[in-house]
Scaffold this active site. Structure first.
Site, PDB file in Angstrom:
ATOM      1  N   THR A 191      15.801  29.849 -96.791  1.00 13.48           N
ATOM      2  CA  THR A 191      14.543  29.833 -97.547  1.00 13.48           C
ATOM      3  C   THR A 191      13.799  31.155 -97.435  1.00 13.48           C
ATOM      4  OG1 THR A 191      14.269  27.503 -97.194  1.00 13.48           O
ATOM      5  CG2 THR A 191      12.244  28.752 -97.539  1.00 13.48           C
ATOM      6  N   VAL A 220      10.899  16.266-100.386  1.00 13.74           N
ATOM      7  CA  VAL A 220      10.227  17.556-100.507  1.00 13.74           C
ATOM      8  C   VAL A 220       9.918  18.042 -99.093  1.00 13.74           C
ATOM      9  CG1 VAL A 220       8.084  18.691-101.251  1.00 13.74           C
ATOM     10  CG2 VAL A 220       9.227  17.071-102.776  1.00 13.74           C
ATOM     11  N   ASP A 222       8.419  21.472 -96.508  1.00 18.86           N
ATOM     12  CA  ASP A 222       7.168  22.186 -96.275  1.00 18.86           C
ATOM     13  C   ASP A 222       6.936  23.328 -97.265  1.00 18.86           C
ATOM     14  OD1 ASP A 222       9.469  23.432 -95.109  1.00 18.86           O
ATOM     15  OD2 ASP A 222       8.122  24.924 -94.256  1.00 18.86           O
ATOM     16  N   THR A 242       9.987  28.790 -92.255  1.00 18.45           N
ATOM     17  CA  THR A 242      11.337  28.394 -92.646  1.00 18.45           C
ATOM     18  C   THR A 242      11.848  27.425 -91.586  1.00 18.45           C
ATOM     19  OG1 THR A 242      13.564  29.190 -93.136  1.00 18.45           O
ATOM     20  CG2 THR A 242      12.359  30.392 -91.459  1.00 18.45           C
ATOM     21  N   GLY A 243      12.854  26.649 -91.953  1.00 17.03           N
ATOM     22  CA  GLY A 243      13.424  25.715 -90.987  1.00 17.03           C
ATOM     23  C   GLY A 243      13.184  24.275 -91.399  1.00 17.03           C
ATOM     24  N   GLY A 245      11.558  21.460 -92.480  1.00 14.95           N
ATOM     25  CA  GLY A 245      10.245  21.302 -93.099  1.00 14.95           C
ATOM     26  C   GLY A 245       9.428  20.145 -92.570  1.00 14.95           C
TER      27      GLY A 245
HETATM   28  C1  SD4 Z   1      12.649  22.743 -96.123  1.00 14.24           C
HETATM   29  N1  SD4 Z   1      11.793  24.596 -94.886  1.00 14.24           N
HETATM   30  O1  SD4 Z   1      12.839  22.296 -97.245  1.00 14.24           O
HETATM   31  C2  SD4 Z   1      12.734  24.232 -95.924  1.00 14.24           C
HETATM   32  C3  SD4 Z   1      14.130  24.597 -95.647  1.00 14.24           C
HETATM   33  C4  SD4 Z   1      14.292  25.899 -94.972  1.00 14.24           C
HETATM   34  O2  SD4 Z   1      15.454  27.356 -93.839  1.00 14.24           O
HETATM   35  O3  SD4 Z   1      13.392  26.639 -94.708  1.00 14.24           O
HETATM   36  N2  SD4 Z   1      15.434  26.229 -94.544  1.00 14.24           N
HETATM   37  O4  SD4 Z   1      12.441  22.025 -95.158  1.00 14.24           O
END
Ligand code: SD4
Length: 333
Positions: A191, A220, A222, A242-243, A245
């Protein structure tokens, strides 16, 4: 004191602005904010983005070098990753949900604190631009699914199939076991969340993603949610995430970071505190997921922090665009 003024004062103090009350006149007066004064010249222009995203940051830097706004910069930067079919977590080529549909989430914020977001949108690659249209061309701030898509077509966006052959193959392979397990540091270019400061010192931000691979239909994260995946306050700074969510959402991470900076923390300290909030939650299984933040303040100081190692960010400043490793929480192992 009138109830309305009381409420106004209460809400101001909860967001960290010290409000003084003149008892006779019942007026409020804002005191100096505790944003650190470093005595240095502010660093600008500047761009910071999650992960190893040199081309996106270059595109944003080019906008700024020509005297463009931070808002144009973050949009143009994010567009690069949305079009990059090799990035399987953003835009075209993003991995689908468990039913094989690629659904995108994005949001954008400008220097006035304006916000636009789209969620769970299919068939449109440049959802960051669609989010900007929501912010600028509608009376709303969030549009989802079918409605957002139709709005996009009415604004001239192209209908496209976002599921590439390789993402389709990956999904078919995933279906053999159908195990939902968010991957930590997927391919190291995940992301994209981007923050920029232009020559005027104005800050904007954007965040765009296809979300977690093989998520449930309709999920959905974050990234498109104000205060979670992204938050900008042009008086203070900005942050993006990122990560996983779900964990960012539960701690309203980007808003938290900006508010901590407002209270005097550096961007680095604020990112670390926001990660600690996730780690310290009762029963947190933080060892099994990644979250990473980047942040900037008005001075152009920046910070980054994640739970696991291997989170990185691209930074453009002093005319150089470089990838840097972020510091992280889990040091052992
Ligand atoms: C989510 N934060 O949809 C996003 C995914 C993401 O690194 O950041 N991946 O949760």
């Amino acid at each position: 004191m009138k109830r309305r003024n009381f409420l106004k004062n209460a809400s101001l103090s909860t967001i960290g602005v010290v409000a003084a009350v003149n008892v006779a006149g019942c007026e409020t007066k804002k005191e100096e904010k505790a944003i650190p004064v470093t005595g240095k010249d502010p660093v600008r222009p500047l761009v910071i983005a999650t992960w190893n995203t040199p081309s996106a940051v270059n595109a944003a830097a080019e906008v700024l070098a020509k005297g463009g706004t931070s808002l144009d910069a973050v949009e143009q930067g994010c567009i690069v990753e949305e079009a990059n079919v090799k990035n399987t977590t953003v835009g075209k080529g993003g991995l689908p949900d468990r039913d094989g549909r690629v659904t995108l989430d994005a949001c954008i914020m400008n220097k006035e604190g304006g916000y636009g977001a789209v969620m769970c949108v299919q068939n449109i690659t440049h959802v960051i631009s669609l989010a900007r249209k929501v912010m600028e061309e509608t009376p709303h701030v969030i549009m989802v699914g079918e409605g957002a898509e139709q709005f996009g077509y009415s604004q001239g966006f192209k209908k496209e199939n976002l599921l590439t052959e390789s993402s389709k193959k990956a999904w078919e392979k995933w279906k053999e076991k159908s195990e939902y397990k968010p991957i930590i540091n997927i391919e190291n270019h995940d992301t994209i969340g981007m923050l920029a400061i232009d020559e005027n010192g104005d800050i904007s931000g954007a965040c765009t993603t296809s979300g977690l691979a093989y998520k449930m239909a309709g999920r959905v994260g974050d990234s498109p949610v104000i205060g979670s995946g992204l938050f900008i306050d042009n008086e203070v700074g900005g942050a993006t995430a990122t990560g996983l969510g779900e964990e960012v959402l539960k701690t309203v991470g980007s808003f938290l970071i900006v508010e901590l900076m407002r209270q005097g923390k550096t961007p680095q300290e604020a990112c670390e505190e926001a990660i600690k909030r996730i780690v310290d939650k009762p029963g947190s299984n933080y060892k099994n997921f990644q979250v990473g933040y980047v942040a900037v303040n008005k001075q152009g100081d920046y910070g980054a922090y994640s739970i696991h190692k291997h989170f990185s960010y691209n930074l453009y400043k002093d005319k150089e665009n470089k990838n840097h490793k972020s510091d992280f929480y889990i040091k052992e192992g």
